[in-house]
Write a protein that holds these residues in place. Sequence first.
Motif, PDB file in Angstrom:
ATOM      1  N   SER A  13      -9.262   1.897  -9.904  1.00 28.41           N
ATOM      2  CA  SER A  13      -8.607   0.665 -10.368  1.00 28.41           C
ATOM      3  C   SER A  13      -9.605  -0.364 -10.879  1.00 28.41           C
ATOM      4  O   SER A  13      -9.214  -1.453 -11.301  1.00 28.41           O
ATOM      5  CB  SER A  13      -7.785   0.057  -9.225  1.00 28.41           C
ATOM      6  N   ASP A  70      -8.411   5.415  10.711  1.00 28.87           N
ATOM      7  CA  ASP A  70      -7.459   5.016   9.670  1.00 28.87           C
ATOM      8  C   ASP A  70      -7.817   3.627   9.145  1.00 28.87           C
ATOM      9  O   ASP A  70      -7.662   2.625   9.845  1.00 28.87           O
ATOM     10  CB  ASP A  70      -6.038   5.018  10.237  1.00 28.87           C
ATOM     11  N   GLU A 106      -9.173   7.966  -1.898  1.00 29.78           N
ATOM     12  CA  GLU A 106      -7.823   8.520  -1.825  1.00 29.78           C
ATOM     13  C   GLU A 106      -6.778   7.508  -2.277  1.00 29.78           C
ATOM     14  O   GLU A 106      -5.755   7.869  -2.877  1.00 29.78           O
ATOM     15  CB  GLU A 106      -7.527   8.990  -0.397  1.00 29.78           C
ATOM     16  N   PHE A 107      -7.029   6.222  -2.007  1.00 30.26           N
ATOM     17  CA  PHE A 107      -6.126   5.143  -2.423  1.00 30.26           C
ATOM     18  C   PHE A 107      -6.303   4.784  -3.903  1.00 30.26           C
ATOM     19  O   PHE A 107      -5.565   3.956  -4.420  1.00 30.26           O
ATOM     20  CB  PHE A 107      -6.378   3.890  -1.584  1.00 30.26           C
ATOM     21  N   LEU A 120      -8.119  -1.647   3.988  1.00 29.32           N
ATOM     22  CA  LEU A 120      -8.260  -1.482   2.544  1.00 29.32           C
ATOM     23  C   LEU A 120      -7.178  -2.246   1.792  1.00 29.32           C
ATOM     24  O   LEU A 120      -7.429  -2.823   0.723  1.00 29.32           O
ATOM     25  CB  LEU A 120      -8.216   0.006   2.179  1.00 29.32           C
ATOM     26  N   LEU A 121      -5.965  -2.290   2.347  1.00 31.38           N
ATOM     27  CA  LEU A 121      -4.890  -3.057   1.717  1.00 31.38           C
ATOM     28  C   LEU A 121      -5.206  -4.551   1.724  1.00 31.38           C
ATOM     29  O   LEU A 121      -4.948  -5.256   0.745  1.00 31.38           O
ATOM     30  CB  LEU A 121      -3.562  -2.787   2.440  1.00 31.38           C
ATOM     31  N   GLN A 171     -11.355   7.292   2.184  1.00 28.67           N
ATOM     32  CA  GLN A 171      -9.988   6.784   2.110  1.00 28.67           C
ATOM     33  C   GLN A 171      -9.809   5.804   0.958  1.00 28.67           C
ATOM     34  O   GLN A 171      -8.753   5.766   0.319  1.00 28.67           O
ATOM     35  CB  GLN A 171      -9.594   6.159   3.447  1.00 28.67           C
ATOM     36  N   ALA A 172     -10.845   5.023   0.652  1.00 28.90           N
ATOM     37  CA  ALA A 172     -10.775   4.126  -0.508  1.00 28.90           C
ATOM     38  C   ALA A 172     -10.569   4.930  -1.786  1.00 28.90           C
ATOM     39  O   ALA A 172      -9.803   4.532  -2.680  1.00 28.90           O
ATOM     40  CB  ALA A 172     -12.040   3.286  -0.596  1.00 28.90           C
ATOM     41  N   GLN A 206      -7.758  -5.100  -1.007  1.00 30.28           N
ATOM     42  CA  GLN A 206      -7.127  -5.076  -2.328  1.00 30.28           C
ATOM     43  C   GLN A 206      -6.359  -6.359  -2.603  1.00 30.28           C
ATOM     44  O   GLN A 206      -6.378  -6.895  -3.719  1.00 30.28           O
ATOM     45  CB  GLN A 206      -6.177  -3.880  -2.431  1.00 30.28           C
ATOM     46  N   SER A 210      -6.484   2.262   6.334  1.00 23.15           N
ATOM     47  CA  SER A 210      -5.503   1.865   5.327  1.00 23.15           C
ATOM     48  C   SER A 210      -5.175   0.376   5.369  1.00 23.15           C
ATOM     49  O   SER A 210      -5.137  -0.285   4.322  1.00 23.15           O
ATOM     50  CB  SER A 210      -4.224   2.699   5.475  1.00 23.15           C
ATOM     51  N   ILE A 220      -8.867   3.186  -5.237  1.00 23.63           N
ATOM     52  CA  ILE A 220      -9.460   1.853  -5.401  1.00 23.63           C
ATOM     53  C   ILE A 220     -10.572   1.840  -6.445  1.00 23.63           C
ATOM     54  O   ILE A 220     -10.573   0.986  -7.338  1.00 23.63           O
ATOM     55  CB  ILE A 220      -9.935   1.312  -4.032  1.00 23.63           C
TER      56      ILE A 220
END
Length: 398
Positions: free
Chosen positions: A241, A201, A235-236, A206-207, A232-233, A210, A203, A238
């Motif tokens: 963006s 995980d 999926e978020f 990655l937060l 996962q990046a 960001q 997350s 990123i």
Amino acid sequence: MRALLALAAVFGLASTAALAEPAPLKIGVLNDQSGIYADMAGPGSVIAAQMAVEDFGGSVLGRPIAIVAGDHQNKPDVGAALVNRWIDEDGVEVIADIPTSSVLLAVQEIGRRKNKLVLASTGGSSDFTGKACAPTGIHWTYDTYALAAGTGKSLAKDGPWFFITADYAFGAALERDTAKAVEESGGKIVGAVKHPQGTTDFSSYLLQAQGSGAKLIAFANSGADQVNAIKQANEFGIPQSGVKLAGLYLHITDIHAIGLDVAQGLILTQGFYWDLNEETRAWSKRFYARHKAMPTMGQAGTYSAILHYLKAVKAAGTTDTDKVVAQMKATPVDDFFSHGGRIREDGRMVHDLYLLQVKAPSEQKYPWDYLKLIRVIPGDEAFRPLKDGGCPLATAGH
């Protein structure tokens, strides 16, 4: 009569000894056979080693050649115990492959102490031919400095950069070498975070990335860790963006696992790519027939390193480590992996590297057609100058 029986027994023993098979020359392939690095090395590296033995002819100096495989489970203590047993009890002469730099650096010290050759292919810390260099250590395929010289420099000004780094020797070396290359090329680093090996995980990491304001997130990890982080990046959202992703140590098997729809556009540096030319394609298709996956650079490097070693044993007429290493360093590497590669005093095999980009799905023409060549990086540009590594073996004036 007794004398005649005794004499017959002596002759019987002698004839049995004469018929006995000479002791095999054993080469140990040490890697992760079932964990997060199994796809990039694992059973595929063992197959590559076996192919090198077969292509060489199966024997040398009248001795059959045997490949021994071992799983270090990405643990330095497990790897060190296995190598010590191989050398002390099983007569293994050479240790090859060795992903996970913490294991590789531990094996380097065993090789130094017991005068046994270590042929590193998948393990990457540039310290192996730097401050931790040894007369018995040869680094074949790539290292963290070379990855930084390729991917780091090419994307230096696409930042600011944020690193998500595996918390062990390889990750630390890769972040260090890449950050230095980025800053020397005019780029900026705004932060970094470390994660345990085998993380599922990403997350929270990655937060943090960001929240740093970074425009490029660099993953200084490998294997399943890097695959999971990139998936996962995406999926978020990123990349959507406007933040770029850089996989600093991606393999062809990682691209296969991620998929072109997610991985497209990623830049990576490789010591080998299966689809470069007719030679690489021919060998890779033979490998695929056995392994059902195209070879990673580490697997191809394992083949090349072992083949070059066997050629040196034959030329030197001995398995004596010092003489074989001298022969290996005196002889250019000549195979599909490298034509004209050379081994320096510090053990670094210098050869061309390749800066590549992952294709879009629309660009793919056949299975495993994942990468396109951006440029060839000459070996002297790709690898750290001999004088800058801090290796005591480096002679003055280089």
